[in-house]
Design a protein around this motif. Structure first.
Motif, PDB file in Angstrom:
ATOM      1  N   LYS A 294       0.842  -1.195   0.000  1.00  3.30           N
ATOM      2  CA  LYS A 294       0.000   0.000   0.000  1.00  3.30           C
ATOM      3  C   LYS A 294       0.883   1.253   0.000  1.00  3.30           C
ATOM      4  O   LYS A 294       1.857   1.333   0.745  1.00  3.30           O
TER       5      LYS A 294
ATOM      6  N   VAL B 222       1.192   5.102   0.987  1.00  2.00           N
ATOM      7  CA  VAL B 222       0.586   6.040   1.929  1.00  2.00           C
ATOM      8  C   VAL B 222       1.365   7.355   1.896  1.00  2.00           C
ATOM      9  O   VAL B 222       2.600   7.354   1.936  1.00  2.00           O
TER      10      VAL B 222
ATOM     11  N   ASN C 292      -2.117  13.076   2.201  1.00  2.00           N
ATOM     12  CA  ASN C 292      -3.316  12.527   1.580  1.00  2.00           C
ATOM     13  C   ASN C 292      -4.198  11.913   2.663  1.00  2.00           C
ATOM     14  O   ASN C 292      -3.854  10.887   3.251  1.00  2.00           O
ATOM     15  N   THR C 293      -5.326  12.560   2.932  1.00  2.00           N
ATOM     16  CA  THR C 293      -6.212  12.122   4.013  1.00  2.00           C
ATOM     17  C   THR C 293      -6.717  10.703   3.815  1.00  2.00           C
ATOM     18  O   THR C 293      -6.786   9.911   4.763  1.00  2.00           O
ATOM     19  N   GLU C 294      -7.042  10.370   2.577  1.00  2.00           N
ATOM     20  CA  GLU C 294      -7.581   9.036   2.298  1.00  2.00           C
ATOM     21  C   GLU C 294      -6.558   7.946   2.584  1.00  2.00           C
ATOM     22  O   GLU C 294      -6.874   6.923   3.201  1.00  2.00           O
ATOM     23  N   SER C 295      -5.317   8.156   2.145  1.00  2.00           N
ATOM     24  CA  SER C 295      -4.299   7.135   2.387  1.00  2.00           C
ATOM     25  C   SER C 295      -3.880   7.109   3.854  1.00  2.00           C
ATOM     26  O   SER C 295      -3.498   6.059   4.382  1.00  2.00           O
ATOM     27  N   GLN C 296      -3.972   8.238   4.550  1.00  2.00           N
ATOM     28  CA  GLN C 296      -3.640   8.272   5.971  1.00  2.00           C
ATOM     29  C   GLN C 296      -4.608   7.425   6.792  1.00  2.00           C
ATOM     30  O   GLN C 296      -4.268   6.948   7.871  1.00  2.00           O
ATOM     31  N   LYS C 297      -5.810   7.228   6.256  1.00  2.00           N
ATOM     32  CA  LYS C 297      -6.796   6.404   6.959  1.00  2.00           C
ATOM     33  C   LYS C 297      -6.295   4.971   7.115  1.00  2.00           C
ATOM     34  O   LYS C 297      -6.674   4.269   8.058  1.00  2.00           O
TER      35      LYS C 297
ATOM     36  N   ASP D 175      -6.472   3.188  10.716  1.00  2.00           N
ATOM     37  CA  ASP D 175      -7.200   1.921  10.830  1.00  2.00           C
ATOM     38  C   ASP D 175      -6.297   0.802  11.340  1.00  2.00           C
ATOM     39  O   ASP D 175      -6.762  -0.134  11.993  1.00  2.00           O
TER      40      ASP D 175
END
Length: 307
Positions: A178, A180, A184-189, A193
């Motif tokens: 992945k 990251v 980038n907020t989406e990839s930081q999720k 998680d």
């Protein structure tokens, strides 16, 4: 080392090799046999901290003192911190770190997470030779040990390098990687998680300011070395007439974190694995261990190959 073969051919180990080869018994048998031969020759369990300490000075690879939310061990890698030119030494240190991480896995875990930090990385940081060998060792000798590989903040120029590296990776391994990015907020999720942010290092967006401390890490590794030596000695002195019969069932397949076979692979009804103890194999040098599928025995290990 021969005394450890029954453990290396345990139910869980055989299951990993079968999953790595989409439950193809013959391919899994060949893979396991080659892995065992490598371990007999390379002797990864005998590598100690003092043998590789010089490779660790910059903190280019180390086992984190925290786990992910699933309780899996975490290996931190910083290829931009490369401090040696010997490919053999670099691979030896990687193997040491893999063995140490596996040795410290919880009883209910068999996989780990790789956090790869690209701080200071340039095209000259890693050689294609070492990258190819790393992929070979990870995929062929430690199958299904990687749960997830996170590439953190790779520079744009890495895209060119990734195109060269990608052919070395099997499809299953590639899918575990992945990308990251800290902006980038989406990839930081992915990070939130996967990790408790209070424990995760600040270099990966966490709130833990602690970094790599060579002296403290060296002490921890030396303690682990002593435990590893004691474990190896206890295994070598263990005497067993016959190990119980193992079975790899669909229940085990479902219980593994990534154990579902791909859609184009058939899930076996049952795979029974019978493993002889080291002493019995010594007494019967021509005997074979077998994986039996649907009542058909197939050769798994010819002990003469390890003589």
């Amino acid at each position: 080392m021969v005394n450890m073969l029954p453990n290396l051919c345990s139910d869980a180990s055989v299951s990993r090799y079968l999953r790595a080869r989409n439950w193809n018994v013959e391919k899994a048998s060949k893979m396991l046999k080659e892995s065992l031969k490598w371990r007999l020759e390379y002797k990864p369990e005998t590598i100690r901290w003092d043998d590789v300490a010089h490779e660790a000075e910059t903190g280019k690879i180390y086992r984190a003192d925290y786990l992910d939310k699933n309780g899996r061990a975490v290996l931190v890698m910083r290829p931009g911190f490369q401090n040696t030119s010997s490919s053999k030494g670099q691979i030896r240190y990687l193997v040491y770190c893999m063995e140490n991480a596996i040795f410290n896995l919880a009883a209910n875990q068999e996989q780990m997470v790789w956090l790869i930090d690209f701080q200071g990385w340039t095209m000259g940081s890693v050689s294609i030779k070492v990258t190819r060998e790393t992929a070979h060792i990870l995929q062929d000798y430690y199958p299904e040990r990687l749960a997830l590989g996170i590439l953190y903040n790779p520079p744009r120029i890495f895209e060119s390098f990734w195109k060269v590296v990608r052919p070395f990776l099997e499809h299953k391994t590639y899918k575990k990687v992945k990308f990251v990015y800290s902006d980038n907020t989406e990839s930081q999720k992915i990070m939130t998680d996967l990790f408790e942010m209070d424990k995760l290092e600040s270099a990966f967006g966490g709130h833990n300011p602690a970094g790599f401390d060579l002296n403290k890490y060296a002490e921890k590794m030396k303690e682990d070395d002593q435990k590893m030596s004691a474990f190896v000695e206890s295994e070598q002195s263990h005497v067993s007439v016959l190990q119980p019969e193992f079975s790899v069932t669909e229940h085990q397949l479902e219980s593994s974190s990534d154990s579902s076979p791909s859609s184009d692979a058939e899930s076996p009804r049952r795979v029974d694995t019978k493993i002889l103890s080291a002493n019995e194999m010594k007494e019967q040098p021509n005997c074979k261990n077998t994986i039996a599928e649907s009542g058909v025995s197939r050769p798994l290990i010819h002990m003469n190959d390890f003589a």
